[in-house]
Design a protein around this motif. Sequence first.
Motif, PDB file in Angstrom:
ATOM      1  N   GLY A 237     -65.833  63.813  60.708  1.00  0.00           N
ATOM      2  CA  GLY A 237     -67.246  63.590  60.453  1.00  0.00           C
ATOM      3  C   GLY A 237     -67.932  63.058  61.693  1.00  0.00           C
ATOM      4  O   GLY A 237     -67.555  63.388  62.819  1.00  0.00           O
ATOM      5  N   GLU A 238     -68.918  62.181  61.480  1.00  0.00           N
ATOM      6  CA  GLU A 238     -69.662  61.636  62.614  1.00  0.00           C
ATOM      7  C   GLU A 238     -69.495  60.131  62.770  1.00  0.00           C
ATOM      8  O   GLU A 238     -70.136  59.533  63.636  1.00  0.00           O
ATOM      9  N   ALA A 239     -68.641  59.513  61.965  1.00  0.00           N
ATOM     10  CA  ALA A 239     -68.454  58.066  62.058  1.00  0.00           C
ATOM     11  C   ALA A 239     -67.987  57.686  63.456  1.00  0.00           C
ATOM     12  O   ALA A 239     -67.091  58.316  64.016  1.00  0.00           O
ATOM     13  N   HIS A 240     -68.616  56.675  64.033  1.00  0.00           N
ATOM     14  CA  HIS A 240     -68.292  56.145  65.360  1.00  0.00           C
ATOM     15  C   HIS A 240     -68.622  57.120  66.489  1.00  0.00           C
ATOM     16  O   HIS A 240     -68.101  57.000  67.603  1.00  0.00           O
ATOM     17  N   ILE A 241     -69.509  58.088  66.215  1.00  0.00           N
ATOM     18  CA  ILE A 241     -69.876  59.045  67.257  1.00  0.00           C
ATOM     19  C   ILE A 241     -70.571  58.343  68.431  1.00  0.00           C
ATOM     20  O   ILE A 241     -70.555  58.821  69.561  1.00  0.00           O
ATOM     21  N   GLU A 242     -71.159  57.175  68.146  1.00  0.00           N
ATOM     22  CA  GLU A 242     -71.795  56.381  69.204  1.00  0.00           C
ATOM     23  C   GLU A 242     -70.788  56.011  70.288  1.00  0.00           C
ATOM     24  O   GLU A 242     -71.113  55.973  71.474  1.00  0.00           O
ATOM     25  N   ASN A 243     -69.535  55.769  69.892  1.00  0.00           N
ATOM     26  CA  ASN A 243     -68.502  55.373  70.846  1.00  0.00           C
ATOM     27  C   ASN A 243     -67.731  56.569  71.404  1.00  0.00           C
ATOM     28  O   ASN A 243     -67.143  56.464  72.481  1.00  0.00           O
ATOM     29  N   LEU A 244     -67.720  57.688  70.672  1.00  0.00           N
ATOM     30  CA  LEU A 244     -66.866  58.816  71.049  1.00  0.00           C
ATOM     31  C   LEU A 244     -67.636  60.024  71.554  1.00  0.00           C
ATOM     32  O   LEU A 244     -67.028  61.005  71.975  1.00  0.00           O
ATOM     33  N   GLY A 245     -68.966  59.972  71.500  1.00  0.00           N
ATOM     34  CA  GLY A 245     -69.779  60.965  72.181  1.00  0.00           C
ATOM     35  C   GLY A 245     -70.139  62.205  71.401  1.00  0.00           C
ATOM     36  O   GLY A 245     -71.246  62.725  71.538  1.00  0.00           O
ATOM     37  N   SER A 246     -69.234  62.739  70.606  1.00  0.00           N
ATOM     38  CA  SER A 246     -69.474  63.992  69.897  1.00  0.00           C
ATOM     39  C   SER A 246     -68.434  64.142  68.793  1.00  0.00           C
ATOM     40  O   SER A 246     -67.439  63.412  68.750  1.00  0.00           O
ATOM     41  N   ARG A 247     -68.630  65.130  67.924  1.00  0.00           N
ATOM     42  CA  ARG A 247     -67.628  65.410  66.907  1.00  0.00           C
ATOM     43  C   ARG A 247     -66.330  65.883  67.559  1.00  0.00           C
ATOM     44  O   ARG A 247     -65.238  65.626  67.043  1.00  0.00           O
ATOM     45  N   ALA A 248     -66.452  66.576  68.690  1.00  0.00           N
ATOM     46  CA  ALA A 248     -65.248  66.991  69.414  1.00  0.00           C
ATOM     47  C   ALA A 248     -64.480  65.772  69.896  1.00  0.00           C
ATOM     48  O   ALA A 248     -63.243  65.737  69.860  1.00  0.00           O
ATOM     49  N   GLY A 249     -65.200  64.744  70.333  1.00  0.00           N
ATOM     50  CA  GLY A 249     -64.555  63.504  70.754  1.00  0.00           C
ATOM     51  C   GLY A 249     -63.892  62.803  69.582  1.00  0.00           C
ATOM     52  O   GLY A 249     -62.811  62.222  69.723  1.00  0.00           O
ATOM     53  N   ILE A 250     -64.531  62.873  68.412  1.00  0.00           N
ATOM     54  CA  ILE A 250     -63.941  62.276  67.210  1.00  0.00           C
ATOM     55  C   ILE A 250     -62.673  63.030  66.830  1.00  0.00           C
ATOM     56  O   ILE A 250     -61.651  62.426  66.486  1.00  0.00           O
ATOM     57  N   ALA A 251     -62.725  64.369  66.883  1.00  0.00           N
ATOM     58  CA  ALA A 251     -61.541  65.182  66.560  1.00  0.00           C
ATOM     59  C   ALA A 251     -60.372  64.831  67.473  1.00  0.00           C
ATOM     60  O   ALA A 251     -59.226  64.687  67.024  1.00  0.00           O
ATOM     61  N   LYS A 252     -60.660  64.683  68.755  1.00  0.00           N
ATOM     62  CA  LYS A 252     -59.610  64.327  69.715  1.00  0.00           C
ATOM     63  C   LYS A 252     -59.022  62.960  69.390  1.00  0.00           C
ATOM     64  O   LYS A 252     -57.800  62.758  69.453  1.00  0.00           O
ATOM     65  N   ALA A 253     -59.890  62.008  69.016  1.00  0.00           N
ATOM     66  CA  ALA A 253     -59.419  60.659  68.681  1.00  0.00           C
ATOM     67  C   ALA A 253     -58.574  60.674  67.411  1.00  0.00           C
ATOM     68  O   ALA A 253     -57.560  59.974  67.325  1.00  0.00           O
ATOM     69  N   LYS A 254     -58.961  61.466  66.413  1.00  0.00           N
ATOM     70  CA  LYS A 254     -58.171  61.552  65.180  1.00  0.00           C
ATOM     71  C   LYS A 254     -56.820  62.214  65.440  1.00  0.00           C
ATOM     72  O   LYS A 254     -55.812  61.847  64.823  1.00  0.00           O
ATOM     73  N   MET A 255     -56.789  63.185  66.363  1.00  0.00           N
ATOM     74  CA  MET A 255     -55.541  63.866  66.673  1.00  0.00           C
ATOM     75  C   MET A 255     -54.538  62.957  67.385  1.00  0.00           C
ATOM     76  O   MET A 255     -53.359  63.303  67.514  1.00  0.00           O
ATOM     77  N   GLU A 256     -54.991  61.787  67.799  1.00  0.00           N
ATOM     78  CA  GLU A 256     -54.062  60.811  68.388  1.00  0.00           C
ATOM     79  C   GLU A 256     -52.989  60.390  67.383  1.00  0.00           C
ATOM     80  O   GLU A 256     -51.960  59.828  67.770  1.00  0.00           O
ATOM     81  N   ILE A 257     -53.205  60.697  66.118  1.00  0.00           N
ATOM     82  CA  ILE A 257     -52.216  60.357  65.094  1.00  0.00           C
ATOM     83  C   ILE A 257     -50.896  61.085  65.338  1.00  0.00           C
ATOM     84  O   ILE A 257     -49.846  60.690  64.827  1.00  0.00           O
TER      85      ILE A 257
END
Length: 455
Positions: free
Chosen positions: A188-208
Amino acid sequence: MKLTFWEAAEATNATNDWKRWSDFELTGIEFDSRLITQGNLFVPLKGENDGHSFIKSAMDKGAKTAFWSSTETAPDELPILQVADTLKAMQDLAVYYLKKMTPTVIAVTGSNGKTTTKDMTEAVLAQQFKTYKTQGNYNNDIGLPYTILHMPDETEKLILEMGMDHADEIDFLSRLAKPDIAAITMIGEAHIENLGSRAGIAKAKMEITAGLVAEGLLIVPADEPLLVPLTKELTQTIQTFGLEQADCKATIIEAQKEYTSFKINGSDTLFTIPVPGKYNVGNALIAIIIGQWFDVSEEKIQAGLADFQLTKNRTEWLKSSTGIEILSDVYNANPTAMNLVLDSFSQMPTQGKRVAVLGDMLELGPDSASMHASVNEHLDPAEIAEVVLYGAEMHALYDTLKTKYQERQLHYFKKEEKQALTSTLKSILEPKDMVVLKASNGMGLNEVVTNLLEM
């Protein structure tokens, strides 16, 4: 807890002469001195307050030992484990405890639905195994090791929720826990302020997947193209879920406000979950895939999903004393999640009118106004009769809805006007009406829910 004082010392590389104390069994571990019970290990963390200053309170409660990294002198009468960093010591101890107890670890993350998915997964696996899950929202660098160190010693399956608001946080948690299975509920878009974009969020979630074992399983939504390039280099098994083309595909059979029933491809079993919304069916599909991975029968999976207990404040149906139906979903919010809830709410049968109370979605960054305004596409006066908006960011949606809703159907309140918001709701809501409340937790709409229940 199957852990001794000497084990804790060795696992955390304590630097003092701890062997001058005889070894003894630990009964548990706490970082809040108020929760200490007899025989516990106390972990004084440094935050707004320095936990070291509560050592006497911990001792009075029955602490038998403590980590120590303060420059202040430790109490002589208590066996102390001197460490460089008390939080790291707790994390190191959690790593040691996982290796010792060897539960299968299931890790869950996502922009929305991770707590519900955790609850569903635990309910399914509990049909066949001794399970333990993250309690509440203990899903960060403190809560995750704390959860590990609190699992019952007979735990076979450990379900860990992993949260984040910055890059590299889930990477750390995954490497600590080394999951056998990892699941991403949605991007989604949660914390997009810190991660820049949904692509940045996807990359951060994939850290799992950073600590995912080589023979492990990764579960991802089939309808999220941002994850596709991020999975190409993985050697682990990957399974997808969704309502369209997916490895585990659901067909919704019946959707009511109290429950949703569906079937999955290749099965005639009717699964029912005691929560509304197709987004929750997606969460259930993750639990089904995990159950199948461990050879849990369809009958047991069906039973687990039917009776799972949802963590408080997550998509919770309540009813006021006068009969108003309240859908409370006030723990977190982002545009994707809010839109899914509104789409579902719009179709729920009711004998009265539908009312939506929407508060600010926080941490959306410079595009916050346009993201809030975009929610208007999921609001229709023919389905949701009145809309109540709350918070500075929601003013953008208010401006957009003026062309769609009449003045008497649309209400706006600033954050400091919560009491006026509650009063307005009490004046417009009637018995048999249905109201949904959705916002980020920081907006405090749970207080409004409490007031509505008293109507």
